[in-house]
Design an enzyme around this catalytic site. Structure first.
Site, short mmCIF file in Angstrom:
data_model
loop_
_atom_site.label_atom_id
_atom_site.label_comp_id
_atom_site.label_asym_id
_atom_site.label_seq_id
_atom_site.Cartn_x
_atom_site.Cartn_y
_atom_site.Cartn_z
N TYR A 157 -1.48 -9.86 -5.56
CA TYR A 157 -2.62 -8.96 -5.74
C TYR A 157 -3.91 -9.55 -5.16
O TYR A 157 -4.62 -8.86 -4.41
CB TYR A 157 -2.80 -8.62 -7.22
CG TYR A 157 -3.86 -7.57 -7.47
CD1 TYR A 157 -3.61 -6.23 -7.19
CD2 TYR A 157 -5.11 -7.92 -7.96
CE1 TYR A 157 -4.58 -5.26 -7.40
CE2 TYR A 157 -6.08 -6.96 -8.18
CZ TYR A 157 -5.82 -5.64 -7.90
OH TYR A 157 -6.79 -4.68 -8.10
N GLU A 185 -7.72 -6.60 2.19
CA GLU A 185 -8.32 -5.26 2.29
C GLU A 185 -9.83 -5.36 2.48
O GLU A 185 -10.42 -4.64 3.30
CB GLU A 185 -7.99 -4.45 1.03
CG GLU A 185 -6.53 -4.08 0.90
CD GLU A 185 -6.21 -3.43 -0.44
OE1 GLU A 185 -7.14 -2.88 -1.06
OE2 GLU A 185 -5.04 -3.46 -0.87
#
Length: 229
Positions: A171, A178
């Protein structure tokens, strides 16, 4: 008058999916598993063959955008109660991916994987590859877990461990990757429209609290799942 224990149990119990629902969920999760496996293995094989990153993007992206767009169905699944996932967290997870795939990768491919620094290193590469690795491994584990669970075949203990532990590493890798891509898209987004640029700035500002909410939600889900076992 407080409700009885029997009524509490009835409210907490969720009716088992019927055959049609079960068939649909198994089909959806298996299809998503196969698509993500294809995207991830394709990326790794091209990388091992020393394929230039822009070419990897060109080869993988057409299937990636279809694979990720399919996840929009998960918001509907949550809204209609087909699955128990909260609508808010599901929407946040899917929306961030859709933004990256359609709002960043689609219009700004040259910036995401084509910019070259003075030393010859394409500084945008690791953001794209980080996303592909984090997304791919996460989704292979997740959809495989759900496909086995819904089908009634039973989930192996090792797969359960992967489901509730790998996110601790994957994660943060996915979120940081991102953010790199969104940041690199600010310049060309401003050329398209100043509003688009400031929207992406807002997105970066939302990533911090949004990431915290999703991360703590996954930790809570892990505790709940392992507590049952």
């Amino acid at each position: 008058m407080p409700p009885s224990k029997s009524s509490d149990k009835k409210q907490q119990q969720k009716p088992a999916p019927n055959l049609l629902q079960k068939t649909y969920l198994v089909t959806y999760n298996t299809t998503s598993l196969l698509l993500w496996t294809t995207c991830t293995l394709r990326t790794l094989l091209l990388l091992l063959n020393n394929t230039p990153i822009p070419q990897i993007f060109t080869d993988v992206y057409p299937l990636l955008k279809i694979t990720q767009s399919l996840a929009l169905l998960e918001i509907i699944h949550s809204l209609v109660g087909l699955v128990r996932a909260p609508v808010m967290t599901t929407g946040m997870q899917v929306a961030s991916r859709i933004l990256l795939v359609w709002g960043i990768m689609f219009p700004f491919q040259g910036v995401i994987v084509g910019e070259t620094a003075d030393n010859g290193v394409q500084v945008g590469d690791w953001g794209f590859l980080g996303c592909m690795l984090a997304w791919g491994v996460t989704e292979i584990i997740r959809y495989g877990f759900f496909a086995l669970q819904v089908s009634g075949m039973g989930v192996p203990a090792a797969w359960t461990w992967l489901r509730y532990n790998t996110f601790y590493v994957l994660y943060p890798l996915g979120i940081s990757s991102e953010c790199v891509m969104v940041f690199k898209a600010l310049g060309p987004a401003g050329d398209v429209s100043p509003l688009f640029k400031w929207f992406l700035v807002l997105v970066l500002g939302v990533y911090v609290p949004g990431s915290y909410i999703l991360y703590t939600h996954m930790i809570a889900q892990r505790r709940k799942a392992l507590k049952k076992k």
